[in-house]
Design a protein around this motif. Structure first.
Motif, PDB file in Angstrom:
ATOM      1  N   GLY A  41       0.818  -1.212   0.000  1.00 32.66           N
ATOM      2  CA  GLY A  41       0.000   0.000   0.000  1.00 32.66           C
ATOM      3  C   GLY A  41       0.843   1.250   0.000  1.00 32.66           C
ATOM      4  O   GLY A  41       1.925   1.285   0.586  1.00 32.66           O
ATOM      5  N   GLN A  42       0.343   2.278  -0.665  1.00 30.12           N
ATOM      6  CA  GLN A  42       1.034   3.564  -0.728  1.00 30.12           C
ATOM      7  C   GLN A  42       0.084   4.674  -0.298  1.00 30.12           C
ATOM      8  O   GLN A  42      -1.094   4.664  -0.645  1.00 30.12           O
ATOM      9  N   PRO A  50      -7.833   4.625   4.985  1.00 34.24           N
ATOM     10  CA  PRO A  50      -7.135   3.368   4.676  1.00 34.24           C
ATOM     11  C   PRO A  50      -6.713   3.289   3.204  1.00 34.24           C
ATOM     12  O   PRO A  50      -7.060   4.178   2.418  1.00 34.24           O
ATOM     13  N   GLU A  51      -5.965   2.228   2.867  1.00 33.42           N
ATOM     14  CA  GLU A  51      -5.527   2.029   1.488  1.00 33.42           C
ATOM     15  C   GLU A  51      -6.770   1.876   0.612  1.00 33.42           C
ATOM     16  O   GLU A  51      -7.589   0.996   0.816  1.00 33.42           O
ATOM     17  N   ARG A  52      -6.888   2.753  -0.398  1.00 31.63           N
ATOM     18  CA  ARG A  52      -8.145   2.899  -1.118  1.00 31.63           C
ATOM     19  C   ARG A  52      -8.562   1.660  -1.904  1.00 31.63           C
ATOM     20  O   ARG A  52      -9.709   1.240  -1.864  1.00 31.63           O
ATOM     21  N   PRO A  70       2.469  -1.973   4.336  1.00 25.99           N
ATOM     22  CA  PRO A  70       2.792  -0.550   4.148  1.00 25.99           C
ATOM     23  C   PRO A  70       4.085  -0.373   3.358  1.00 25.99           C
ATOM     24  O   PRO A  70       5.041  -1.132   3.540  1.00 25.99           O
ATOM     25  N   PHE A  71       4.097   0.624   2.485  1.00 28.87           N
ATOM     26  CA  PHE A  71       5.246   0.850   1.612  1.00 28.87           C
ATOM     27  C   PHE A  71       6.521   1.101   2.421  1.00 28.87           C
ATOM     28  O   PHE A  71       7.602   0.600   2.082  1.00 28.87           O
ATOM     29  N   GLU A  72       6.395   1.843   3.523  1.00 25.27           N
ATOM     30  CA  GLU A  72       7.567   2.129   4.351  1.00 25.27           C
ATOM     31  C   GLU A  72       8.150   0.848   4.931  1.00 25.27           C
ATOM     32  O   GLU A  72       9.379   0.678   5.012  1.00 25.27           O
ATOM     33  N   GLU A  73       7.283  -0.092   5.334  1.00 24.95           N
ATOM     34  CA  GLU A  73       7.771  -1.364   5.873  1.00 24.95           C
ATOM     35  C   GLU A  73       8.456  -2.184   4.784  1.00 24.95           C
ATOM     36  O   GLU A  73       9.492  -2.815   5.016  1.00 24.95           O
ATOM     37  N   GLU A 107      -2.706  -5.162  -8.234  1.00 23.60           N
ATOM     38  CA  GLU A 107      -2.389  -3.756  -8.494  1.00 23.60           C
ATOM     39  C   GLU A 107      -0.977  -3.460  -8.024  1.00 23.60           C
ATOM     40  O   GLU A 107      -0.640  -3.634  -6.848  1.00 23.60           O
ATOM     41  N   GLY A 108      -0.143  -3.000  -8.948  1.00 21.21           N
ATOM     42  CA  GLY A 108       1.247  -2.707  -8.632  1.00 21.21           C
ATOM     43  C   GLY A 108       1.431  -1.358  -7.974  1.00 21.21           C
ATOM     44  O   GLY A 108       0.483  -0.710  -7.526  1.00 21.21           O
ATOM     45  N   LEU A 109       2.688  -0.922  -7.938  1.00 22.79           N
ATOM     46  CA  LEU A 109       3.057   0.328  -7.285  1.00 22.79           C
ATOM     47  C   LEU A 109       3.152   1.456  -8.306  1.00 22.79           C
ATOM     48  O   LEU A 109       3.535   1.237  -9.454  1.00 22.79           O
TER      49      LEU A 109
END
Length: 702
Positions: A41-42, A50-52, A70-73, A107-109
């Motif tokens: 998620g971004q 939340p992640e849409r 989460p993207f940061e993780e 769904e990618g980034l």
């Protein structure tokens, strides 16, 4: 393992989430068991979540995708050399999301330009999931050659355009060309021109640019501007399609008072406010009014505007100037708020219509229409109606929802609609709704028609001694007029009830259309779109206290209707007891009705009495009716009386947020269908489609 399709954006502003969810909807429309997964998620810095994508899928379908990492993780795990741990989490989330799906849409980034590593992570995830890639990009007004070069460059990171690597591209925000020199693309894309000039890229979808998809609510405006409320009105229901800054004199701004407009004016311009109120009272659906400069509207002016405010017009107040307010409105994000499920549903449906799901299904080696999900059922309804080209009369021809539905049916080719109403008024209603009525929507003036139907009506009711004068009086009612047109075979079906009662709609049909051969009564069914299947409920709208003979007839009619609309007919006769466990007049009636239905139609699967849980839940059926071929897998539920049926359908509809299509009347020689007075435009569209299908083979209907 299911076939996995990984969506990767090519360039900024591709609309990745909209296209991914639209692909899920398109495959579900074809009856394919599809799943969705967003591995990572971004969030933008100003987005609390939340992640849409995951949120929208969970709230618009029965799918339960795993929560994204989460993207940061993800970045932390990669930076600390624990990429394997990250990929292990991804695989666990993938399997939890996929379940028994045939196809998984991943769904990618996207590149948020705030960090690095999105492209590398996309490549790792594609390899980990053994996925094929679909590139998505927004064409817009840019050069086509540049767009194609960008697609080829993006594809080179995943092995290029070939099976097993990048199978094709979905092109978003396609603008119509002046010259249409290239042929259209196969399948659903027949409605949209192929926007590319090369044949080396398989175009899997071409989604037109559509301002309706970014129509935000007045609620979103109020949040964004942190506005105060002069009048709250219908904040959640009004949508903004254009913004107009009103600074000129009233005669010079009348052309801005149009449907869907958000109007911005200084708070001391009482003349403008009164002009807006007058437009609203003339049924122009203006979205809202913003008063700028923190200027209070005089109480006397506000009172003059009260009737307009009572229509639901929201009026906001902000401290900034009109120019500052217009600038702030221009900065609103196009992202869909998590609480705007209506908008994401609209986006998903629109995108789905412009994707080549047939080709994707064939490529993934999945049989088309492997199951009949609610989405697939609704899609099949409209597609079957399109193939028939039936002419459906709408007596409430100047009712705004009916006008919108007629335009939609014409655009989709669902039916040839006939609006009964004063042509000037009908066109005025259409213009106020910002609806363009296509040429194949007929508008017939009742005042010019009534006289020619007096003699046919007298003939139809001569056994009751109807006089020409009485017939002329009846024909002043457009429902009677439309019903005579139907009886004469000039139209194929009739839909009414947006402003008329059920009795007003049905009474003329009962008197001059009559029941179909073999039908004892006219009854009704609802198609209940449960999360995983569509079932039939009957009778929930017409017959208050059916006796055993009538109940058997309702069961037979409902079973035949189910089959006609592509559903298996396993009929459960519902009661408060199962089998021989109960006694009394009510359960005895259901038992007798079951026996009579089986005697009249031994080809049908009918069982009863059955309690609802025994009819619907396999585990309960195993305990209560283990020998039944219907229990635990019923598709047609026949209720013992109107009280039970109507209460049950409304409880299920409201408590489980289930779409119910109907009531559909059955048992008439020609199809007549009633609407709820609270019907939405889409409800009317589906009812018109149902009516068109019923008309196929009429007399007799479904």
């Amino acid at each position: 393992m299911p076939h996995t399709l990984y969506l990767v954006p090519s360039g900024a502003g591709a609309g990745l989430t909209s296209l991914a969810l639209g692909l899920v909807r398109a495959l579900d429309n074809r009856g394919i068991r599809v799943a969705f997964y967003k591995p990572i998620g971004q969030h933008r810095p100003d987005d609390p979540g939340p992640e849409r994508s995951t949120y929208f899928v969970r709230h618009t379908s029965s799918l339960t995708p795993a929560t994204p990492i989460p993207f940061e993780e993800a970045l932390r795990l990669v930076a600390s050399g624990r990429t394997d741990d990250l990929l292990d989490q991804v695989m666990r989330g993938y399997h939890a999301s996929a379940r028994d799906a045939d196809v998984v849409v991943v769904e990618g980034l996207v590149d948020l330009h705030q960090t690095s590593g999105e492209e590398e992570l996309n490549q790792r995830l594609v390899r980990t999931l053994s996925a094929e890639v679909i590139l998505v990009g927004a064409l817009g007004a840019g050069p086509v050659a540049e767009f194609e070069a960008r697609l080829h460059f993006s594809a080179s990171h995943y092995g290029g355009f070939r099976p097993g690597a990048v199978i094709g591209a979905i092109v978003n925000r396609v603008r119509p060309r002046e010259e249409r020199s290239r042929p259209s693309v196969h399948g659903e894309l027949g409605r949209v021109e192929n926007p590319l000039r090369t044949s080396s890229i398989k175009v899997l979808g071409a989604v037109p640019e559509n301002p309706e998809l970014v129509a935000f609510r007045l609620l979103d405006v109020a949040r964004h501007l942190q506005a105060n409320f002069v009048h709250e009105g219908d904040l959640n229901g009004r949508r903004v399609r254009k913004i107009a800054l009103l600074a000129r004199t009233v005669p010079n701004l009348v052309d801005t008072l149009t449907a869907g407009s958000l109007l911005v004016t200084p708070g001391d311009r009482s003349d403008v406010v009164l002009a807006v109120a007058l437009a609203v009272l003339n049924k122009v659906p203006i979205s809202g009014l913003i008063l700028t400069g923190d200027l209070e509207l005089p109480a006397a002016v506000l009172e003059l505007c009260r009737p307009a405010l009572e229509t639901g017009l929201p009026v906001l107040s902000v401290p900034g100037s009109s120019w500052e307010t217009a600038q702030a409105l221009a900065q609103m994000t196009p992202e869909i708020p998590v609480d705007d499920l209506e908008r994401i549903e609209h986006v998903m449906d629109f995108v789905a219509k412009h994707l080549d799901a047939d080709w994707i299904a064939a490529h993934c080696a999945v049989p088309l229409e492997a199951r009949l999900s609610p989405a697939a059922f609704c899609y099949r309804l409209t597609e079957r109606a399109r193939a028939l080209g039936k002419r459906i009369v709408l007596p409430e021809g100047d009712e705004p929802r009916t006008v919108q539905a007629a335009a939609i049916c014409a655009e989709r080719g669902i039916a040839r609609c006939v609006l009964l109403g004063d042509p000037v008024k009908v066109r005025r209603v259409a213009a106020a709704q910002d609806v363009v009525l296509p040429p194949n929507v007929e508008i017939l003036d009742p005042s010019a028609l009534r006289e020619r139907y007096v003699a046919p009506l007298v003939e139809l009711r001569k056994h009751k001694g109807l006089t020409p004068l009485q017939a002329a009086e009846l024909l002043e009612d457009n429902v009677w007029l439309g019903t005579v047109m139907l009886a004469e075979g000039e139209v194929d079906g009739l839909v009414s009830g947006a402003v008329h009662s059920t009795a007003n709609t049905i009474r003329p049909a009962l008197q001059i259309i009559k029941t179909a051969p073999g039908a004892k009564v006219v009854s009704s069914i609802f198609f209940m779109c449960l999360p995983e299947q569509v079932v039939v409920y009957g009778d929930c709208a017409v017959i208050p206290e059916p006796d055993a003979e009538t109940l058997a007839d309702i069961a037979i009619q409902s079973a035949d209707s189910a089959v006609r609309f592509g559903l298996p007919a396993r009929v459960a006769m519902i009661s408060y007891s199962t089998g021989e466990s109960g006694s009394g007049s009510d359960v005895d009636k259901v038992r007798q009705a079951t026996q009579r239905a089986l005697k009249l139609r031994p080809d049908l699967l009918v069982d009863g009495p059955l309690q609802y849980d025994a009819a619907a839940i396999p585990e309960v059926a195993q305990a209560k009716a283990p020998q039944s071929e219907v229990a635990g897998r019923a598709t047609v539920f026949i209720f013992p009386d109107l009280n039970t049926g109507n209460t049950t359908y409304k409880a299920v509809q409201r408590s489980a947020n289930v779409v119910s299509i109907g009531p559909m009347l059955q048992g008439m020689k020609r199809p007549v269908n009633d609407l709820s007075r609270g019907a939405l435009v889409e409800d009317i569209v589906y009812t018109i489609a149902l009516t068109a299908i019923q008309a196929d083979g009429a007399p007799g209907g479904a």
